[in-house]
Design a protein around this motif. Structure first.
Motif, PDB file in Angstrom:
ATOM      1  N   VAL A  66      10.136   0.106  -4.405  1.00  0.00           N
ATOM      2  CA  VAL A  66       8.854   0.264  -3.695  1.00  0.00           C
ATOM      3  C   VAL A  66       8.603   1.687  -3.212  1.00  0.00           C
ATOM      4  N   CYS A  67       9.598   2.544  -3.297  1.00  0.00           N
ATOM      5  CA  CYS A  67       9.428   3.918  -2.812  1.00  0.00           C
ATOM      6  C   CYS A  67       8.267   4.598  -3.536  1.00  0.00           C
ATOM      7  N   PRO A  68       7.233   5.014  -2.816  1.00  0.00           N
ATOM      8  CA  PRO A  68       6.052   5.565  -3.476  1.00  0.00           C
ATOM      9  C   PRO A  68       6.321   6.918  -4.138  1.00  0.00           C
TER      10      PRO A  68
ATOM     11  N   LYS B   5      10.895  14.666  -3.361  1.00  0.00           N
ATOM     12  CA  LYS B   5       9.944  13.641  -3.817  1.00  0.00           C
ATOM     13  C   LYS B   5       9.502  12.736  -2.685  1.00  0.00           C
ATOM     14  N   CYS B   6      10.258  12.689  -1.612  1.00  0.00           N
ATOM     15  CA  CYS B   6       9.964  11.780  -0.502  1.00  0.00           C
ATOM     16  C   CYS B   6       8.692  12.212   0.206  1.00  0.00           C
ATOM     17  N   CYS B   7       7.797  11.221   0.430  1.00  0.00           N
ATOM     18  CA  CYS B   7       6.560  11.520   1.148  1.00  0.00           C
ATOM     19  C   CYS B   7       6.588  10.939   2.554  1.00  0.00           C
TER      20      CYS B   7
ATOM     21  N   ALA C  17       7.039   7.858   3.642  1.00  0.00           N
ATOM     22  CA  ALA C  17       6.357   6.583   3.874  1.00  0.00           C
ATOM     23  C   ALA C  17       7.200   5.615   4.697  1.00  0.00           C
ATOM     24  N   GLY C  18       8.502   5.749   4.606  1.00  0.00           N
ATOM     25  CA  GLY C  18       9.380   4.959   5.462  1.00  0.00           C
ATOM     26  C   GLY C  18       9.685   3.556   4.985  1.00  0.00           C
ATOM     27  N   GLN C  19       9.252   3.209   3.765  1.00  0.00           N
ATOM     28  CA  GLN C  19       9.534   1.861   3.252  1.00  0.00           C
ATOM     29  C   GLN C  19      11.027   1.588   3.231  1.00  0.00           C
ATOM     30  N   CYS C  20      11.781   2.580   2.802  1.00  0.00           N
ATOM     31  CA  CYS C  20      13.231   2.397   2.662  1.00  0.00           C
ATOM     32  C   CYS C  20      13.876   2.142   4.022  1.00  0.00           C
ATOM     33  N   VAL C  21      13.388   2.797   5.048  1.00  0.00           N
ATOM     34  CA  VAL C  21      13.973   2.640   6.380  1.00  0.00           C
ATOM     35  C   VAL C  21      13.679   1.242   6.924  1.00  0.00           C
TER      36      VAL C  21
HETATM   37  S1  SF4 Z   1      10.462   4.970   0.724  1.00  0.00           S
HETATM   38 FE1  SF4 Z   1      11.931   6.347   1.766  1.00  0.00          FE
HETATM   39  S2  SF4 Z   1      12.542   7.835   0.200  1.00  0.00           S
HETATM   40 FE2  SF4 Z   1      10.680   6.823  -0.529  1.00  0.00          FE
HETATM   41  S3  SF4 Z   1       9.011   8.169   0.120  1.00  0.00           S
HETATM   42 FE3  SF4 Z   1       9.290   6.610   1.710  1.00  0.00          FE
HETATM   43  S4  SF4 Z   1      10.696   7.530   3.212  1.00  0.00           S
HETATM   44 FE4  SF4 Z   1      10.827   8.721   1.312  1.00  0.00          FE
END
Ligand code: SF4
Length: 66
Positions: free
Chosen positions: A54-56, A9-11, A13-17
């Motif tokens: 917030v994970c898209p 499911k991960c795209c 986006a890097g919000q989590c990092v």
């Molecule tokens: S927030 Fe993290 S887990 Fe969610 S899509 Fe982005 S990189 Fe992947």
């Protein structure tokens, strides 16, 4: 707290990092999330919950436990 990620499911986006670099990392190849710590310390819980919110891709699952 137990954390799980679904790489499908991960795209990337890097919000989590950005929010919780102690718990999440990204692959250098494709940007897909890497779970560093499936049971993070208390001090990281708020950031992990926000990451899940917030994970898209809705790729982060958080299970609370006492
Ligand atoms: S927030 Fe993290 S887990 Fe969610 S899509 Fe982005 S990189 Fe992947």
């Amino acid at each position: 707290m137990n954390v799980a990620v679904d790489a499908d499911k991960c795209c990337g986006a890097g919000q989590c990092v950005l929010l919780a670099p102690e718990v999440f990392d990204q692959s250098e190849d494709d940007g897909i999330v890497i779970l560093l710590d499936p049971s993070p310390a208390e001090e990281f819980h708020a950031a992990v919950r926000e990451s899940a919110a917030v994970c898209p891709g809705a790729a982060i699952t958080v299970a609370e436990r006492s």
